[in-house]
Design a protein around this motif. Structure first.
Motif, short mmCIF file in Angstrom:
data_model
loop_
_atom_site.label_atom_id
_atom_site.label_comp_id
_atom_site.label_asym_id
_atom_site.label_seq_id
_atom_site.Cartn_x
_atom_site.Cartn_y
_atom_site.Cartn_z
N ASP A 107 28.73 54.80 53.33
CA ASP A 107 30.02 55.19 52.76
C ASP A 107 30.68 56.25 53.65
OD1 ASP A 107 28.87 57.63 52.15
OD2 ASP A 107 28.95 57.36 49.97
N SER A 115 29.09 52.84 41.35
CA SER A 115 30.15 53.56 40.63
C SER A 115 29.54 54.54 39.62
CB SER A 115 31.17 52.61 40.01
OG SER A 115 30.51 51.64 39.28
N ALA A 157 28.51 57.59 41.55
CA ALA A 157 29.68 58.42 41.91
C ALA A 157 30.10 59.26 40.70
CB ALA A 157 30.82 57.52 42.36
N ARG A 216 28.34 66.44 45.82
CA ARG A 216 28.70 65.26 46.61
C ARG A 216 27.46 64.37 46.79
NH1 ARG A 216 30.89 67.33 52.09
NH2 ARG A 216 29.12 68.74 51.82
N ASN A 259 26.11 57.81 50.52
CA ASN A 259 25.30 56.60 50.35
C ASN A 259 25.10 55.89 51.69
OD1 ASN A 259 24.86 56.06 47.33
ND2 ASN A 259 27.02 56.61 47.43
N PRO A 318 20.86 57.12 47.88
CA PRO A 318 21.87 58.14 47.65
C PRO A 318 21.37 59.49 48.17
CG PRO A 318 21.32 56.93 45.64
CD PRO A 318 20.27 56.62 46.65
#
Ligand SMILES: Cc1cc2nc3c(=O)[nH]c(=O)nc-3n(C[C@H](O)[C@H](O)[C@H](O)COP(=O)(O)OP(=O)(O)OC[C@H]3O[C@@H](n4cnc5c(N)ncnc54)[C@H](O)[C@@H]3O)c2cc1C
Length: 484
Positions: free
Chosen positions: A254, A354, A357, A366, A369, A380
């Motif tokens: 990500d 999701s 997150a 924070r 990923n 993660p």
């Protein structure tokens, strides 16, 4: 003379004085593995040079009833090599020989301290390689890989360590030297080799490994695709597998992970893209070419904004440098971080991402990923600042993410193991009877509980757990798996 001093002298007699570390400052080098939040200074570190020395060392610990922990390179991320206070660390770092490469039978015999990459380097002259490729492969040892049943980017197509280990020489916790497995993939009787692979150093100390080597593929095609969202990248992965294509690797990063990796190695990833997907195909040239077209079409159907195709081996290596540097690069964007390792069914990747997150936002932390998307194996990375008192909040979030994976029908660990880190979460995935069975297996090897104690299985002392009622795993509730 106390028991440790007596053992120190015995170990010196076995491996020589230079092979035993007992100075407190030197011992601190061994106080943690890659899960640096947990630290314990051992009483002694011993560095044997041969299987016979390992057997004598372990027998001496057994006689003295002093616990011991095997250690490879210490890159483990679950606290598996965390020492036991007043115990011994058995470092395999002096046993680094590739003993034999057999190009006819596609196998190699190596000592446990050989690095993962060194096996492929030794086999390369014969156009062969060792397939499992953890991102730490330049430093992690095959002994550590066997103990963790390690994976890597290319395990999607080729399988994990256990699929590439034919046989093991190992020292049992009483000092007995045994061979498990054999030259052929199928041996008579229970698969004790398979039991030791993935047992996280709790059943034996591995002293030699016979690995399978594969022929290097005729063609390799690699691309890097940008996506407007991580969900679209994840949907692309699901779409590719659903189309019947099994790439050698499919890895997602990500935006945060890309930012960190670019700061560290500058591999040319797009900085402002929310997600990037690395896809690699290998095999015969014709087949690869055709499937590479299919894969690109699926990327476009899921809204890719840019596809970069590696024109040659140099560019391919550059794309992989960006991906493989990602964990270590987190230090560029955060003073501290936890690397989590859970698995979800591929079809639930977008839901998992999701939810993670949202959990990060709720904890005001924070989460980056980077993951083996083809296997549904999430990594993660929970970023935090110890100096701002964020450690406990980050640890709680990381634990909650692992347990979310179980709730989604997955597993607490994909490849990094349970170790110290997730032992207390084991009751989330396994019932009381399952854990008791695992404990009985362990005691069959190690009745005195001396071999890497306190790892993998929860204990009331470590976890303060009260064994709860049996909870079916979501896959069991859905009728996909069955309890026998
Ligand atoms: C940057 C980074 C990237 C990583 N990427 C991946 C990845 O892609 N895939 C993956 O699976 N893992 C990955 N890891 C985790 C780690 O590298 C692997 O778990 C690796 O197999 C550990 O090897 P090691 O030699 O460092 O073992 P250690 O950390 O020293 O030990 C790990 C465990 O193995 C046991 N052990 C070690 N040697 C022996 C032996 N000879 N006999 C019995 N038990 C032994 C230890 O007791 C401990 O429980 C990564 C780690 C880092 C830091």
């Amino acid at each position: 003379m106390n028991a440790i001093e007596h053992l120190r002298d015995t170990l010196r007699a076995i491996v020589g004085p230079a092979g035993v570390i007992s100075e407190p400052t030197e011992l601190r080098t061994y106080e943690c593995d890659g899960l640096a939040g947990y630290r314990v200074t051992p009483a002694l570190v011993v560095l044997p040079s041969s299987s016979a020395e390992v057997a004598e060392v372990v027998a001496a610990c057994h006689r003295a009833q002093i616990p011991f922990v095997a250690r490879g390179a210490g890159t483990g991320l679950s606290g598996g090599a965390l020492p036991v206070a007043d115990g011994v660390v058995v470092s395999l770092q002096r046993m680094r020989a590739v003993l034999e490469v057999d190009p006819t039978n596609h196998r190699a015999v190596v000592e446990p301290g050989v690095t993962n990459l060194a096996i492929s380097q030794a086999a390369s002259a014969y156009d062969l390689y060792y397939a499992p490729d953890p991102s730490s492969q330049q430093v992690c040892t095959i002994g550590g890989n066997v103990a963790e049943n390690s994976g890597g980017a290319h395990c999607l197509k080729y399988g994990f360590t256990t699929h590439h280990v034919l046989a093991l020489e190992a020292v049992l916790p009483d000092g007995t030297l045994v061979w498990l497995g054999g030259d052929s993939p199928e041996v008579a009787g229970p698969d004790l080799r398979g039991l030791v692979v993935g047992s996280e150093g709790t059943l034996a100390v591995v002293t030699k490994v016979v690995v399978r080597l594969l022929r290097k593929p005729e063609t390799v095609r690699t691309l890097l695709a940008d996506f407007p969202s991580i969900e679209q990248a994840a949907d692309t992965v699901t779409g590719i597998i659903a189309a019947g294509v099994v790439p050698a690797a499919m890895e997602i990063m990500d935006q945060l992970a890309i930012e960190a990796s670019e700061a560290a190695v500058g591999a040319g990833y797009t900085l402002d893209t929310p997600a990037a997907l690395v896809i690699e195909l290998d095999g015969p040239a014709d087949e690869c070419g055709e499937l590479f077209e299919t894969v690109q079409k699926i990327c476009h159907a899921n809204g890719t904004t840019k596809i970069r195709i590696a024109a040659d081996d140099t560019e391919r290596a550059r794309i992989w440098t960006g991906r493989k540097a990602a964990f270590a690069a987190m230090g560029r964007i955060s003073p501290n971080y936890f690397v989590q390792d859970g698995v979800v069914p591929r079809t639930r990747l977008t839901e998992a991402l999701s939810t993670i997150a949202a959990m990060g936002a709720e904890a005001s932390l924070r989460v980056a990923n980077v993951f083996h998307a083809g296997d549904g194996n999430l990594h993660p990375l929970v970023l935090y600042d110890e100096s701002r008192g964020e450690h406990d909040r980050a640890e709680k979030l990381s634990k909650a993410i692992a347990e979310l994976c179980v709730d989604l029908g997955g597993s607490l660990s994909g490849e990094h193991g349970i170790g110290t880190d997730k032992a207390c979460s084991m009751p989330v995935m396994f019932g009381k009877e399952d854990l008791a069975t695992m404990d009985r297996v362990r005691r069959a090897f190690d009745p005195d509980g001396l071999c890497n104690p306190g790892k993998v299985l929860p204990t009331p002392r470590l976890c303060g757990e009260k064994p709860g009622p049996y909870r079916p795993h979501p896959l069991e509730a859905a009728g996909v798996i069955e309890r026998l």
